[in-house]
Design a protein around this motif. Structure first.
Motif, PDB file in Angstrom:
ATOM      1  N   PRO A 155      47.606 128.302  44.490  1.00 27.68           N
ATOM      2  CA  PRO A 155      47.361 129.088  45.701  1.00 27.68           C
ATOM      3  C   PRO A 155      46.378 128.393  46.646  1.00 27.68           C
ATOM      4  N   HIS A 156      46.466 128.796  47.918  1.00 26.67           N
ATOM      5  CA  HIS A 156      45.327 128.566  48.799  1.00 26.67           C
ATOM      6  C   HIS A 156      44.199 129.456  48.266  1.00 26.67           C
ATOM      7  N   VAL A 157      43.023 128.908  48.115  1.00 28.33           N
ATOM      8  CA  VAL A 157      41.915 129.713  47.596  1.00 28.33           C
ATOM      9  C   VAL A 157      40.847 129.839  48.681  1.00 28.33           C
ATOM     10  N   ALA A 158      40.544 131.087  49.026  1.00 28.84           N
ATOM     11  CA  ALA A 158      39.492 131.356  50.015  1.00 28.84           C
ATOM     12  C   ALA A 158      38.441 132.230  49.370  1.00 28.84           C
ATOM     13  N   GLY A 159      37.178 131.953  49.652  1.00 28.12           N
ATOM     14  CA  GLY A 159      36.124 132.789  49.087  1.00 28.12           C
ATOM     15  C   GLY A 159      35.011 132.973  50.083  1.00 28.12           C
ATOM     16  N   MET A 160      34.462 134.190  50.077  1.00 32.88           N
ATOM     17  CA  MET A 160      33.336 134.453  50.967  1.00 32.88           C
ATOM     18  C   MET A 160      32.054 134.590  50.145  1.00 32.88           C
ATOM     19  N   SER A 161      31.022 133.877  50.558  1.00 31.01           N
ATOM     20  CA  SER A 161      29.699 133.995  49.948  1.00 31.01           C
ATOM     21  C   SER A 161      29.766 133.659  48.456  1.00 31.01           C
ATOM     22  N   TRP A 182      31.417 130.249  46.457  1.00 29.33           N
ATOM     23  CA  TRP A 182      30.825 129.451  45.376  1.00 29.33           C
ATOM     24  C   TRP A 182      31.829 129.317  44.228  1.00 29.33           C
ATOM     25  N   LEU A 183      32.414 130.461  43.852  1.00 26.52           N
ATOM     26  CA  LEU A 183      33.390 130.468  42.763  1.00 26.52           C
ATOM     27  C   LEU A 183      34.588 129.566  43.105  1.00 26.52           C
ATOM     28  N   ALA A 184      35.040 129.657  44.362  1.00 31.43           N
ATOM     29  CA  ALA A 184      36.181 128.836  44.792  1.00 31.43           C
ATOM     30  C   ALA A 184      35.838 127.349  44.704  1.00 31.43           C
ATOM     31  N   ALA A 185      34.627 126.985  45.108  1.00 34.37           N
ATOM     32  CA  ALA A 185      34.215 125.575  45.062  1.00 34.37           C
ATOM     33  C   ALA A 185      34.127 125.077  43.616  1.00 34.37           C
ATOM     34  N   LEU A 222      41.317 124.834  50.073  1.00 32.11           N
ATOM     35  CA  LEU A 222      40.062 125.542  49.816  1.00 32.11           C
ATOM     36  C   LEU A 222      39.477 126.004  51.147  1.00 32.11           C
ATOM     37  N   THR A 223      39.099 127.293  51.204  1.00 33.17           N
ATOM     38  CA  THR A 223      38.408 127.803  52.399  1.00 33.17           C
ATOM     39  C   THR A 223      37.099 128.453  51.956  1.00 33.17           C
ATOM     40  N   LEU A 224      36.011 127.917  52.428  1.00 37.89           N
ATOM     41  CA  LEU A 224      34.686 128.437  52.070  1.00 37.89           C
ATOM     42  C   LEU A 224      34.115 129.182  53.271  1.00 37.89           C
ATOM     43  N   ILE A 225      33.890 130.467  53.100  1.00 38.72           N
ATOM     44  CA  ILE A 225      33.413 131.307  54.206  1.00 38.72           C
ATOM     45  C   ILE A 225      31.972 131.733  53.896  1.00 38.72           C
ATOM     46  N   ASN A 226      31.017 131.209  54.636  1.00 36.22           N
ATOM     47  CA  ASN A 226      29.593 131.475  54.364  1.00 36.22           C
ATOM     48  C   ASN A 226      29.313 131.389  52.865  1.00 36.22           C
ATOM     49  N   ALA A 227      29.818 130.334  52.263  1.00 40.20           N
ATOM     50  CA  ALA A 227      29.715 130.209  50.809  1.00 40.20           C
ATOM     51  C   ALA A 227      28.275 129.950  50.368  1.00 40.20           C
ATOM     52  N   PRO A 275      42.494 120.087  50.494  1.00 35.63           N
ATOM     53  CA  PRO A 275      42.062 120.115  51.894  1.00 35.63           C
ATOM     54  C   PRO A 275      41.097 121.289  52.082  1.00 35.63           C
ATOM     55  N   THR A 276      39.981 121.043  52.681  1.00 39.66           N
ATOM     56  CA  THR A 276      38.917 122.052  52.696  1.00 39.66           C
ATOM     57  C   THR A 276      38.509 122.432  54.112  1.00 39.66           C
ATOM     58  N   LEU A 277      38.406 123.749  54.309  1.00 40.99           N
ATOM     59  CA  LEU A 277      37.904 124.317  55.562  1.00 40.99           C
ATOM     60  C   LEU A 277      36.609 125.054  55.242  1.00 40.99           C
ATOM     61  N   VAL A 278      35.568 124.723  55.968  1.00 39.32           N
ATOM     62  CA  VAL A 278      34.288 125.417  55.786  1.00 39.32           C
ATOM     63  C   VAL A 278      34.035 126.247  57.043  1.00 39.32           C
TER      64      VAL A 278
END
Lengths: 388, 283
Positions: free
Chosen positions: B105-111, B115-118, B131-136, B226-229
C-alpha cells in the motif's frame, strides 16, 4: 491503635512572588542550601522528639524534584533515625519501587535500616507519584507492572535463599543474593500508600499488607477508599484488620480552638496553595481507566481547591483545635473510618519549630492516652509476612 | 476517476489480529491500489473526524485506517511496549488485509502514525509502495525539541495543534480546558475516556525516548519508497525542523509546506493533504 508522627519535610522558603507549581518545573534556584541545613536538622529533631514522647512510630516518605517534601531519599533519613531513636517503629512510606533499577537496592537498604534499628523498620512500597514519572523518565504506562515485578523481586530477595536467578519483564538479574538480610522474619511489615486506585487496593488486600490513605481529600473520600479496601479484603476471603488501614491527616493542637486556628491557619494555606500545586498531575497510563473513573468522583474535593477555613473544618482536611476538640474529632473519624493506624502530620507547610514541638507535646500528653484507651490493640491479628 | 472533493462511504468494523480485535475503518473499491492511513496520538480515525479525508482518498483507492492497540477500544495494548512492537503489529494487519509485498500500500501517517510509517518503511521497504509523512514525529532534532503532549491542559494543547480554534475538535478541547476542577468532576466520564485511553496508549510508544527513535537518523537511508513529507507551518507541537530533517535524510524525498496548517492537518485541511497525496501517488 498505633500512633505515628509523619513528616513530609516541606520546603518553607518559596518566595512570595513565586506562584508556579511546587513540582517538576519548580526552579531549583529557589532552594537555599543554608535553609536546607537548618530544616533537615530541625525536621529530624522533630521526629526524634516523637520517639521521646512515646509515639509508636515515625514516618518519612519519598518525593523528587519538588518543594513539597525534600526527601528524595527517605532511606537516608530512616538510617539516621535508626541510630538516633530507640523505641519507635520507623516507617518509610515508601520507596517508589519503579524508580530503583534494579530494585534489589530497596531490599538491601531496607535490610540495612532493619538491622541498624534492631528490627524497627516498616517497609513501605509505593508506585511513586505522578510527577516522579516526569522527573525520572520512567514510562508511566508501565508503572504498575514495574511496581508489581519489583515488589516480587524484593520479597523474594528477603525470603528465599540466595543466590537465585530472577528473570522478569523489566528486571533480569542472574545472581540475586541480597546481603544483609532483615532482622524481622520473614520480612518487615509492608505498608502501601495509595490515593484510591483500585489496582493498589486489590494488591494490598491480596498480600494482606496495610493501606495508607493519601490525604488532602474530603473525609468522605477517605471513607469511600477504606470501604473499598475492606471490600477488597472480603473478596480475598478475609475481614480487614483495622491495623491494615492508616489515615494520614494534619493535626494541630493549641490551648484553645481560637488560638489553634490563629497560630496554624496561614501555615496550612502555605501548604495547600503553595506546595500542593502540581502534585496531582496524573501521567498517561499511570492510573487505569477504571480507577480514574472511580477516583474522578473525589477530585473536586482535593485540598488545593479549598477556599475557606470552614471548608477545611467541615471536610476534616486538618484536625485543629484545643486538646478536647482534637480528641473528639479524631475519635469520631477513627470510628467512622475504622482505621487502626493514625498518621499525624504535626508539622505542615511553614509551621515553625516551637509550634511543632508544643503540638507534639499536647498530642502525646492530652490526646494520645485517651485514644489508646478508646482503641486498644496494637498487634495485627495475623502477622504480616505470614501470607503469600 | 472521481474528482477531488467527492467522498465515498466508509465502514468501521472490528478486525481480528494477533494481539486481539482492533478497530478498522475501510472504504473504496478493494480492487484499487491500497492506501493505509496511520493515525496520530489523538486517535483520530476512531470518530468521524477524518472521514472527509479518508473519503477523498477512497474515491480512487482501497483505503484502510486501522487503530493501534489501546486506541478506540482496540485490544492488545499489553503486547505493545514500543514502536517496534507497533511496527510488527501493523505488518500483521497488512498481512491479514492482503497487503503483502506483491500488493504494497501507499502508507501515510500523521504525527505518531508518521513515525510508525517511517519505521515500517526502513525495516521493510518492500511493504511500502510510497510513504507520506504528515507532521511526523520519530526524529529528534537538536535545538528543536517537540513540545509537551502529556499532562497539558486541553485548551493549551488545542492552541498548539489547531490553526483554527473554532474547528469542532478544538472547540471541544477549549471547552474542557475552561472548566475548573469541580466542574471537571461533573463531566460525563465517557466524554474524556477516549482522550485518556489514547494518551495512555501513546505514552507506551512515546514517553521515553520522547516520540523518537535515537537510531532513526542512521536507518532512514534504507527507505526506498518515494517519500512525501508534509509540514504544517503553524504546527505548535512538532517543530517544522523534524519534517525538514526527514526530507533531508530520506533520499529523493519531497517536502511540502501547508502555510495555514497546524499539527492536525488531516482534520483541518483534508482537501489540501489529499491533493498533495494524489499528486505524489501519480508521480
Amino acid at each position: 491503635m498505633r500512633l505515628f508522627s509523619f513528616h513530609l519535610m516541606p520546603y518553607p522558603g518559596l518566595p512570595s512572588d513565586y506562584d508556579g507549581p511546587a513540582w517538576i518545573t519548580c526552579p531549583n534556584e529557589l532552594f537555599d542550601p543554608g535553609l536546607g541545613t537548618q530544616i533537615y536538622n530541625r525536621y529530624l529533631d522533630e521526629l526524634i522528639y516523637a520517639d521521646e514522647l512515646g509515639f509508636d512510630g515515625v514516618c518519612v516518605n519519598e518525593h523528587h524534584q519538588n518543594a513539597y517534601g525534600i526527601m528524595p531519599s527517605p532511606n537516608l533519613m530512616a538510617s539516621i533515625l535508626a541510630r538516633q531513636t530507640s523505641h519507635v517503629r520507623i516507617a518509610v512510606v515508601g520507596n517508589a519501587l519503579p524508580l530503583y533499577d534494579p530494585p534489589t537496592r530497596v531490599a538491601e537498604e531496607f535490610a540495612m535500616i532493619d538491622c541498624i534499628s534492631g528490627g524497627r523498620l516498616i517497609a513501605g512500597m509505593v508506585v511513586g507519584g505522578g510527577p516522579e514519572y516526569y522527573s525520572f523518565g520512567i514510562n508511566p504506562a508501565q508503572a504498575r507492572e514495574r511496581f508489581s515485578e519489583a515488589h516480587d523481586l524484593i520479597i523474594k530477595a528477603w525470603t528465599e535463599p540466595g543466590p537465585f536467578e530472577f528473570i522478569g519483564k523489566h528486571y533480569r538479574i542472574r545472581y540475586v543474593n541480597s546481603w544483609p538480610r532483615p532482622v524481622q522474619q520473614p520480612h518487615p511489615e509492608v505498608w502501601i500508600p495509595g490515593a484510591g486506585s483500585l489496582e493498589t487496593l486489590e494488591f494490598v488486600a491480596r498480600h494482606h499488607y496495610a493501606y495508607m490513605g493519601i490525604p488532602y481529600f474530603h473525609i468522605s473520600v477517605f471513607e469511600r477508599m477504606f470501604n473499598l479496601m475492606r471490600e477488597a479484603c472480603e473478596k480475598e476471603g478475609y475481614e480487614a484488620d483495622p491495623l491494615q488501614l492508616g489515615w494520614l491527616v494534619p493535626i494541630f493542637i493549641a490551648d484553645t480552638d481560637e488560638e489553634a486556628r490563629r497560630r496554624y491557619e496561614k501555615h496550612f494555606w502555605y501548604f495547600v496553595k503553595r506546595l500542593l500545586p502540581g502534585i496531582s498531575i496524573s501521567p498517561p497510563g499511570y492510573t487505569s481507566i477504571r480507577s480514574l473513573e472511580s477516583m474522578m468522583k473525589g477530585i473536586g474535593t482535593f485540598a488545593e481547591y479549598l477556599e475557606d477555613w470552614d471548608e477545611v473544618i467541615e471536610g476534616q482536611y486538618a484536625i485543629v483545635g484545643s486538646p478536647e476538640t482534637v480528641l473528639e474529632r479524631l475519635t469520631e473519624n477513627v470510628e467512622r473510618l475504622g482505621v487502626g493506624n493514625l498518621l499525624g502530620l504535626f508539622q505542615l507547610g511553614t509551621l515553625p519549630a516551637d509550634d511543632t514541638r508544643r503540638n507534639l507535646e499536647l498530642f502525646a500528653t492530652e490526646v494520645a492516652p485517651a485514644l489508646r484507651a478508646r482503641f486498644p490493640g496494637t498487634e495485627r491479628r495475623v502477622a504480616t509476612g505470614a501470607h503469600p | 476517476m472521481s474528482a477531488i472533493g467527492s467522498s465515498t462511504e466508509l465502514v468501521t468494523e472490528r478486525f481480528p489480529t494477533a494481539v486481539g480485535a482492533v478497530q478498522l475503518t475501510r472504504g473504496g473499491d478493494p480492487s484499487r491500489i491500497p492506501v493505509v492511513y496511520l493515525h496520530s496520538s489523538g486517535g483520530e480515525t476512531g470518530s468521524n473526524e477524518v472521514a472527509e479525508y479518508l473519503g477523498h482518498l477512497a474515491a480512487d483507492h482501497a483505503v484502510y485506517a486501522p487503530m493501534l492497540p489501546g486506541f478506540a477500544g482496540s485490544e492488545g495494548l499489553d503486547q505493545i511496549d514500543d514502536i517496534e512492537d507497533a511496527v510488527y503489529h501493523t505488518l500483521d494487519v497488512f498481512d491479514r488485509l492482503g497487503l503483502g509485498a506483491n500488493n504494497p500500500p501507499h502508507v501515510a501517517g500523521m504525527s505518531l502514525g508518521g513515525w510508525l510509517a517511517a519505521e515500517l518503511a526502513w525495516r521493510h521497504p518492500e511493504r511500502v509502495r510510497s510513504l507520506t509523512l504528515i507532521n511526523a514525529v520519530g526524529l529528534y532534532v537538536p535545538g528543536s525539541p517537540m513540545s509537551e503532549l502529556f499532562g497539558r491542559k486541553f485548551d493549551e494543547l488545542a492552541a498548539e495543534v489547531f490553526a483554527d480554534q473554532t474547528h469542532p475538535v478544538a472547540a471541544g478541547m477549549n471547552l474542557l480546558g475552561s472548566l475548573g476542577p469541580k466542574d471537571i468532576a461533573a463531566v460525563p466520564f465517557e466524554m474524556v475516556r477516549p482522550f485518556l485511553e489514547s494518551m495512555a496508549a501513546a505514552a507506551k510508544l512515546g514517553w521515553n525516548p520522547y516520540f523518537h527513535n535515537p537510531k532513526m537518523p542512521r536507518r532512514l537511508g534504507r527507505v526506498t519508497a518515494p517519500t512525501l513529507v508534509i509540514v504544517g507551518r503553524k504546527d505548535g507541537l512538532v517543530p517544522n525542523a523534524v519534517g525538514e530533517e526527514y526530507a533531508r535524510l530520506i533520499a529523493g524525498a519531497r517536502l511540502e509546506y501547508v502555510d495555514e496548517g497546524s499539527h492536525m492537518l488531516t482534520l483541518e485541511h483534508p482537501q489540501v493533504v489529499t491533493r498533495l497525496m494524489n499528486d505524489h501517488f501519480g508521480g
